[in-house]
Design a protein around this motif. Structure first.
Motif: not given
Length: 331
Positions: A182-195, A319-331
């Protein structure tokens, strides 16, 4: 008649090859994964895991082909947590070059793994591999592009098909790495970001079911029964062209309210993937109402990995965006 938007974008991509379902946000509870602000975990790396296979043809879609093993590296936080988030990272290179070992991607993988994510960096088939493409792409490309741009256009399909396969492999092997899917992120740069954007926006069948098992028997290696759901997208100077291709070629409308939230970071002076492409992607998200963050990197060109916004590095913004969107617990 040539379609200006495709001609423009592929001219832009060819200038540089060196770079590279919006569900209700979960509430924080005891089952929400824990991540750390600082890099507190040792990172254990396992390399060259085969996640699927793909065909590499002698000529486009010829019956003379070899079978290519598709590999990824996994970066695991050395902790005892059994409820981890995950991030799947995709290198750039204009769909022509690059690998899972490029420093920008391995740096991101180590950044996230040292803070509690299980990170994956993938290889995928590039233009020179001549991966299988749907037959419908051939007349579409001939009517949409200049001849010098067609091979790069064709490379988008196997790259996207492979990224979908890697995501399904992640879902299939989540328990092995103690990942909460329930907490999967995908990311990349340039062509990797397109994908990565394609993974966060298109439907499960896209970049998979356009080719039959007869034409490409290696589809059987790609965990077809698994989910392709992701929950956040990290876009470093990419675009939505892989989504636009599905929309235009198959009459779909994949930008909709089910898309994954996205953070877009894009140089205002980018000569390779124009800043206007980032703005267009942002505007699609504005139209659908899906959560997004947009950071124009003032005066920056293509691939400004060391850029900062108000003193924050790009990975910290993510990091901040992922935590905010997924409501992750931060220590």
């Amino acid at each position: 008649m040539k379609y200006t938007i495709y001609t423009l974008l592929f001219s832009i991509l060819l200038m540089s090859c060196s770079e590279e379902n919006n569900e209700e946000t979960p509430e924080i509870n005891e089952e929400t994964p824990i991540v750390t602000t600082d890099a507190v975990y040792e990172v254990l790396v396992t390399r060259d895991i085969v996640y699927a296979e793909g065909l590499s043809h002698e000529t486009i879609n010829s019956t003379n082909y070899t079978i290519k093993q598709l590999k990824l590296d996994v970066y695991i936080p050395n902790n005892t947590n059994d409820n981890r988030p995950a991030v799947l990272l995709i290198h750039g290179g204009g769909f022509i070059s690059g690998s899972k070992d490029v420093p920008q991607i391995t740096n991101l993988a180590n950044y996230f793994a040292s803070r509690g994510w299980v990170a994956f960096s993938i290889n995928y088939r590039l233009q020179g591999d001549l991966g299988t493409i749907p037959t419908a792409w051939i007349p579409f490309a001939q009517n949409s592009l200049e001849p010098s741009q067609i091979d790069q256009f064709y490379a988008i399909y196997p790259a996207s098909r492979d990224a979908k396969a890697a995501l399904r492999w992640l879902h299939s092997n989540a328990s092995n790495y103690k990942i909460n899917t329930d907490y999967i992120t995908v990311g990349g740069g340039s062509a990797g970001a397109i994908t990565a954007t394609m993974l966060g926006v298109t439907a499960a069948e896209d970049y998979t079911e356009e080719i039959s098992m007869t034409l490409d028997p290696t589809l059987a290696t790609t965990n077809l029964e698994q989910s392709t759901k992701v929950h956040t997208v990290l876009d470093f100077w990419g675009s939505g062209i892989s989504v636009k291709i599905i929309n235009d070629l198959y009459g779909k409308e994949r930008f909709n309210a089910s898309n994954a939230p996205i953070i877009i970071m894009h140089g205002t002076e980018d000569p390779t993937v124009l800043f206007s492409e980032g703005e267009a992607l942002r505007d699609n998200y504005i139209a659908t109402g899906v959560n997004h963050a947009f950071y124009p990197l003032e005066g920056k060109g293509h691939g400004p990995w060391n850029a900062t916004v108000n003193g924050k590095r790009l990975e910290d913004l993510c990091f901040d965006f992922m935590v905010e969107q997924q409501k992750l617990n931060v220590q």
